[in-house]
Motif scaffolding. Structure first.
Motif, PDB file in Angstrom:
ATOM      1  N   GLN A  97      49.086 -15.422  41.985  1.00 37.58           N
ATOM      2  CA  GLN A  97      47.781 -15.326  42.618  1.00 37.58           C
ATOM      3  C   GLN A  97      47.921 -15.247  44.139  1.00 37.58           C
ATOM      4  N   GLN A  98      48.793 -16.081  44.688  1.00 43.57           N
ATOM      5  CA  GLN A  98      48.985 -16.064  46.137  1.00 43.57           C
ATOM      6  C   GLN A  98      49.553 -14.720  46.592  1.00 43.57           C
ATOM      7  N   ALA A  99      50.523 -14.226  45.835  1.00 50.23           N
ATOM      8  CA  ALA A  99      51.126 -12.942  46.201  1.00 50.23           C
ATOM      9  C   ALA A  99      50.111 -11.816  46.084  1.00 50.23           C
ATOM     10  N   ASN A 100      49.264 -11.936  45.069  1.00 57.48           N
ATOM     11  CA  ASN A 100      48.245 -10.907  44.853  1.00 57.48           C
ATOM     12  C   ASN A 100      47.262 -10.845  46.016  1.00 57.48           C
ATOM     13  N   VAL A 101      46.843 -12.004  46.464  1.00 55.94           N
ATOM     14  CA  VAL A 101      45.916 -12.063  47.603  1.00 55.94           C
ATOM     15  C   VAL A 101      46.590 -11.473  48.847  1.00 55.94           C
ATOM     16  N   ALA A 102      47.843 -11.830  49.050  1.00 56.22           N
ATOM     17  CA  ALA A 102      48.567 -11.324  50.222  1.00 56.22           C
ATOM     18  C   ALA A 102      48.716  -9.806  50.150  1.00 56.22           C
ATOM     19  N   LEU A 103      49.079  -9.334  48.984  1.00 54.31           N
ATOM     20  CA  LEU A 103      49.260  -7.882  48.820  1.00 54.31           C
ATOM     21  C   LEU A 103      47.947  -7.146  49.071  1.00 54.31           C
ATOM     22  N   ASP A 104      46.879  -7.702  48.551  1.00 58.21           N
ATOM     23  CA  ASP A 104      45.566  -7.079  48.731  1.00 58.21           C
ATOM     24  C   ASP A 104      45.198  -7.019  50.211  1.00 58.21           C
ATOM     25  N   ILE A 137      47.278  -7.019  52.789  1.00 64.36           N
ATOM     26  CA  ILE A 137      48.147  -6.046  53.467  1.00 64.36           C
ATOM     27  C   ILE A 137      47.621  -4.629  53.240  1.00 64.36           C
ATOM     28  N   VAL A 138      47.241  -4.350  51.999  1.00 66.51           N
ATOM     29  CA  VAL A 138      46.722  -3.015  51.681  1.00 66.51           C
ATOM     30  C   VAL A 138      45.443  -2.735  52.457  1.00 66.51           C
ATOM     31  N   ARG A 139      44.573  -3.713  52.525  1.00 67.56           N
ATOM     32  CA  ARG A 139      43.327  -3.530  53.284  1.00 67.56           C
ATOM     33  C   ARG A 139      43.623  -3.256  54.750  1.00 67.56           C
ATOM     34  N   ILE A 196      46.273  -1.955  56.058  1.00 67.51           N
ATOM     35  CA  ILE A 196      46.857  -0.615  56.246  1.00 67.51           C
ATOM     36  C   ILE A 196      45.794   0.461  56.059  1.00 67.51           C
ATOM     37  N   HIS A 197      44.872   0.234  55.152  1.00 71.96           N
ATOM     38  CA  HIS A 197      43.773   1.198  54.997  1.00 71.96           C
ATOM     39  C   HIS A 197      42.998   1.352  56.307  1.00 71.96           C
ATOM     40  N   SER A 198      42.855   0.286  57.027  1.00 71.46           N
ATOM     41  CA  SER A 198      42.094   0.351  58.276  1.00 71.46           C
ATOM     42  C   SER A 198      42.970   0.697  59.473  1.00 71.46           C
ATOM     43  N   ALA A 199      44.255   0.840  59.268  1.00 73.70           N
ATOM     44  CA  ALA A 199      45.160   1.124  60.389  1.00 73.70           C
ATOM     45  C   ALA A 199      44.724   2.378  61.128  1.00 73.70           C
ATOM     46  N   GLY A 200      44.679   2.268  62.433  1.00 75.29           N
ATOM     47  CA  GLY A 200      44.311   3.429  63.241  1.00 75.29           C
ATOM     48  C   GLY A 200      42.821   3.574  63.444  1.00 75.29           C
ATOM     49  N   TYR A 201      42.055   2.561  63.021  1.00 73.74           N
ATOM     50  CA  TYR A 201      40.610   2.623  63.239  1.00 73.74           C
ATOM     51  C   TYR A 201      40.232   1.778  64.437  1.00 73.74           C
ATOM     52  N   PRO A 202      39.471   2.281  65.368  1.00 73.51           N
ATOM     53  CA  PRO A 202      38.984   3.656  65.469  1.00 73.51           C
ATOM     54  C   PRO A 202      39.996   4.526  66.217  1.00 73.51           C
ATOM     55  N   PRO A 203      40.151   5.775  65.821  1.00 70.03           N
ATOM     56  CA  PRO A 203      41.065   6.653  66.565  1.00 70.03           C
ATOM     57  C   PRO A 203      40.442   7.088  67.887  1.00 70.03           C
ATOM     58  N   MET A 204      41.285   7.493  68.788  1.00 70.02           N
ATOM     59  CA  MET A 204      40.808   7.894  70.109  1.00 70.02           C
ATOM     60  C   MET A 204      39.811   9.046  69.987  1.00 70.02           C
ATOM     61  N   SER A 205      40.041   9.912  68.999  1.00 68.37           N
ATOM     62  CA  SER A 205      39.194  11.099  68.878  1.00 68.37           C
ATOM     63  C   SER A 205      37.763  10.762  68.502  1.00 68.37           C
ATOM     64  N   GLN A 226      50.835   0.023  47.121  1.00 66.85           N
ATOM     65  CA  GLN A 226      50.985   1.191  47.979  1.00 66.85           C
ATOM     66  C   GLN A 226      49.695   1.366  48.766  1.00 66.85           C
ATOM     67  N   ALA A 227      49.822   1.609  50.036  1.00 62.46           N
ATOM     68  CA  ALA A 227      48.637   1.798  50.872  1.00 62.46           C
ATOM     69  C   ALA A 227      48.788   3.073  51.671  1.00 62.46           C
ATOM     70  N   VAL A 228      47.746   3.862  51.644  1.00 57.79           N
ATOM     71  CA  VAL A 228      47.759   5.141  52.352  1.00 57.79           C
ATOM     72  C   VAL A 228      47.042   4.977  53.685  1.00 57.79           C
ATOM     73  N   ARG A 229      47.593   5.607  54.685  1.00 59.63           N
ATOM     74  CA  ARG A 229      46.903   5.620  55.988  1.00 59.63           C
ATOM     75  C   ARG A 229      45.799   6.670  55.919  1.00 59.63           C
ATOM     76  N   PHE A 230      44.571   6.232  56.150  1.00 56.05           N
ATOM     77  CA  PHE A 230      43.445   7.157  56.110  1.00 56.05           C
ATOM     78  C   PHE A 230      43.160   7.776  57.476  1.00 56.05           C
ATOM     79  N   ASN A 231      43.449   7.029  58.513  1.00 54.31           N
ATOM     80  CA  ASN A 231      43.017   7.454  59.844  1.00 54.31           C
ATOM     81  C   ASN A 231      44.042   8.366  60.506  1.00 54.31           C
ATOM     82  N   PRO A 232      43.588   9.179  61.444  1.00 55.68           N
ATOM     83  CA  PRO A 232      44.522  10.115  62.089  1.00 55.68           C
ATOM     84  C   PRO A 232      45.541   9.379  62.941  1.00 55.68           C
ATOM     85  N   ASN A 233      46.637  10.053  63.193  1.00 56.31           N
ATOM     86  CA  ASN A 233      47.752   9.395  63.896  1.00 56.31           C
ATOM     87  C   ASN A 233      47.723   9.692  65.382  1.00 56.31           C
ATOM     88  N   GLN A 234      46.572   9.499  65.977  1.00 57.19           N
ATOM     89  CA  GLN A 234      46.464   9.802  67.405  1.00 57.19           C
ATOM     90  C   GLN A 234      46.937   8.632  68.250  1.00 57.19           C
TER      91      GLN A 234
END
Lengths: 464, 233
Positions: B52-59, B61-63, B65-74, B225-233
């Motif tokens: 359970q603890q690992a699951n919460v941590a993994l969740d 981390i994924v969240r 990374i999903h938000s990584a790069g928000y907000p982009p400069m553009s 697995q977490a995908v980067r949604f935001n642009p890499n600016q």
């Protein structure tokens, strides 16, 4: 008898322990499943919002965004797509509603607007049909985006996207924020957000700087010589009508607006283009706007790779992609028969194209090879000749291009991407009625594009 | 015919002895089963807790990374972005030489690495863009968060690190927590943090207590697995 009872009791104890363990596991997995479901439900809401922003969507929410029908969504306007389950009330305005939109206050510093500024439409989700449970998002909110709403500074003017960057000066397509709340039956909640704008290609098209734009270095322009050249076999002897007009044909009566007739990007090309653009009366622009002059372009239109990205983006949205084998040419007979004024389309030709005949095309035409134009034909919309960057026309006719033409050489003769833009060329030695800038047709073309995601985030919920 | 004689006094001594022996044996078996089930339950509870603890941590981390790069400069006007250089985000921060010279992941980067990741994102806590750092120290996965600013992101987040998930055994097993997938057009020599497209996460977590039956620690492995949604600016 006693032994049997005792054994039964022990078995019951063991079974109870096993059931407890299984229950705990089930609850854990149930929680995880519910959390995942709410995330994907919320994302489904974002996608419905993004899809219904598209003007060609049968359930477009254009009137929800902007009941007044103006060119952009007003700053304080908000549009909600509601998706209540059976018997439930979803009211984002009401702070006591279980699905109240508390995030709006965080972004805008005020409560959700009321009155005419607050519009709602119902979701397309199949949950409304009662047959199959659709995604369980409760509402999707669409607002304009500003620097302030993005938590960067106090500037609260709407942002636009020019294909590469946002700006508050109105260049390109308006940027929207889409926010979606999903709540599952087990009360898992997720709030996610997109920032979207029309695809970069559309954004770039949104502000074409001239009726005919020659992008690149060493560009060439050749018009009908003196307006009375008659060296062709066409029966229509009307090359005196050839004009390139930057005045907006859709400007309100009595007003004047528009852009340059011919624009080029490299100042050193000015003398040759200006010299060829004679007589000056055939190249018109509104007062204060040079009829032939240097224009600036969004970054995406300034490099071969940017332009290639643009073409790729358009191709992804195209209604028809024609790829004639090398050495062959396709013509107007390949255009979709369903294309009409009320149904403009996107056609991409990966090669040479002959726009001949006496018909009229509507929408966005992209040609990566040479475009040969017989001015008996007309086109309402935007023509992009990006690739070999060659537009040729040697005949007369009465046809006209209503909208804009953009030419850029990004490929060498072998089809390899150039390091720098080459010498695009426009040659129309016969006649025809030329090019007439039309902001309406440019906008109609722009609206053919779908919205692209500029950014994404998940917002932590403070009050579950 | 001789009539059989029945005792009116109850069970005989032999019958009682046999009954007692049988009862003892069956009770013993039953209790040993019960004890075994109880130990098993304790062991599973420990594993479940770790899961359970690992699951919460993994969740989480994924969240992040999903938000990584928000907000982009553009997503801001140039004027607003230039006057608020820390108000927009790159997807992932790095060290050394941040932000001047991007390092190469798997080569010159200390972070991002096998056991370290720093995400840049505005997570909506009202504090603007944050550096969110995950760092495995010993067997503890640490998490820290501090507003993005000038200087090295590792140094800036050091003081904010706090234990987030205990008994993470990736280091002991030399198995990366974070592995990276890059944009398909990126050659290995140019794999800068900005080109990270997906982060694969593997957490090997050991139970807090040994299994009461085997006296061995049990481990679980969670992958995400977490995908980067935001642009890499």
């Amino acid at each position: 008898m006693v032994i049997a009872l005792f054994t039964l009791m022990l078995i019951s104890v063991v079974a109870t322990a096993l059931i407890l363990m299984a229950g705990t596991e089930t609850a854990l997995k149930g929680n995880y499943k519910s959390a995942m479901q709410s995330f994907y439900d919320a994302k489904a809401g974002l996608e419905e919002g993004r899809g219904r922003l598209w003007a060609r969507n049968p359930d477009s929410i254009a009137s929800c965004l902007n009941p007044g029908g103006g060119p952009m969504m007003p700053l304080n306007q908000v549009c909600y797509i509601l998706n209540p389950s059976a018997g439930e009330v979803v009211n984002p305005q009401d702070p006591t509603n279980p699905y109240a939109d508390t995030e709006y206050q965080t972004e805008w510093g005020t409560a959700v607007p009321t009155g005419a500024a607050y519009n709602t439409v119902m979701s397309d989700s199949p949950i409304a049909s009662g047959s199959i449970a659709g995604p369980l998002y409760k509402w999707v909110r669409i607002t304009p985006r500003t620097n302030l709403s993005g938590n960067l500074g106090a500037d609260n003017t709407p942002l636009f996207f020019d294909g590469a960057n946002s700006n508050s000066t109105g260049i390109g397509a308006q940027v929207f924020t889409i926010t979606s709340l999903a709540v599952t039956p087990y009360n898992s909640r997720r709030l996610v957000q997109y920032t979207v704008a029309l695809a970069g290609s559309a954004a770039a098209l949104g502000n074409v700087p001239s009726a005919l734009t020659l992008d690149g270095n060493g560009v060439s322009f050749t018009g009908p010589s003196g307006g009375n050249n008659n060296n062709n076999n066409n029966n229509n002897n009307n090359n005196n009508n050839f004009k390139i007009v930057g005045n907006d044909v859709n400007a309100p009566p009595g007003t004047q607006s528009g852009i340059s007739a011919i624009g080029y990007t490299n100042p050193s090309d000015g003398p040759s283009v200006s010299m060829a653009a004679t007589p000056s009366g055939s190249y018109l622009s509104p007062a204060g706007v040079p009829s032939v002059g240097v224009v600036s372009l969004p970054p995406i239109l300034q490099t071969p790779s940017g332009l290639q990205t643009l073409v790729n983006g358009i191709t992804q949205n195209a209604d028809l992609v024609l790829s004639p084998p090398p050495g062959t040419v396709v013509d107007q007979n390949s255009l979709p028969s369903a294309m009409s004024a009320s149904n403009p389309m996107i056609v991409v030709v990966n090669g040479d194209f002959n726009l001949h005949g006496h018909g009229t095309g509507y929408g966005l035409l992209v040609v990566t090879g040479t475009l040969d134009y017989d001015p008996d034909a007309s086109w309402n919309g935007v023509i992009l000749v990006i690739g070999q960057g060659t537009f040729t026309s040697s005949k007369n006719g009465t046809g006209v291009i209503n909208g804009a033409v953009f030419i850029a050489q990004t490929l060498d003769a072998s089809g390899n991407l150039l390091a720098n833009l080459g010498y695009s060329s426009f040659t129309q030695t016969g006649g025809g009625s030329g090019i007439q800038y039309s902001s309406s047709w440019v906008k109609a073309t722009q609206a053919l594009m779908t919205y692209q995601v500029l950014s994404f985030r998940e917002i932590p919920l403070k009050t579950p | 015919m001789k009539k059989r004689q029945h005792s009116a006094g109850g069970f005989s001594l032999v019958e009682l002895l046999i009954g007692t022996i049988l009862f003892t044996i069956i009770t013993g078996i039953a209790f040993s089963l019960l004890m075994s089930a109880q130990l098993r339950y304790q062991g599973e509870s420990t594993v479940t807790e770790a899961f359970q603890q690992a699951n919460v941590a993994l969740d989480q981390i994924v969240r992040d990374i999903h938000s990584a790069g928000y907000p982009p400069m553009s997503s801001f006007s140039a004027a607003a972005a230039s006057s608020n250089p820390y108000g927009y985000a790159l997807p992932f921060a790095w060290t050394p030489s941040y932000p001047g010279t991007p390092c190469i992941v798997g080569s010159t980067c200390t972070v991002p690495g096998q056991y370290e990741l720093i995400v840049e994102a505005d997570i909506g806590n009202g504090l603007g863009v944050q550096w969110i750092r995950y760092s495995l120290q010993g067997t503890t996965l640490m998490r820290g968060m501090t507003p993005k600013g000038a200087g090295d992101p590792v140094g800036a987040t050091n003081s904010s690190l706090a234990p987030y998930l205990d008994n993470v055994m990736n280091g002991n097993n030399s198995l990366s927590i974070f592995t990276y997938t890059f944009d398909s057009t990126t050659p290995p020599s140019q794999r800068q943090p900005s080109y990270i497209r997906e982060v694969n996460i593997t957490l090997i977590v050991q139970s807090a207590h040994p299994d009461p039956q085997t006296q061995q620690y049990r481990t679980i492995t969670l992958t995400g697995q977490a995908v980067r949604f935001n642009p890499n600016q």
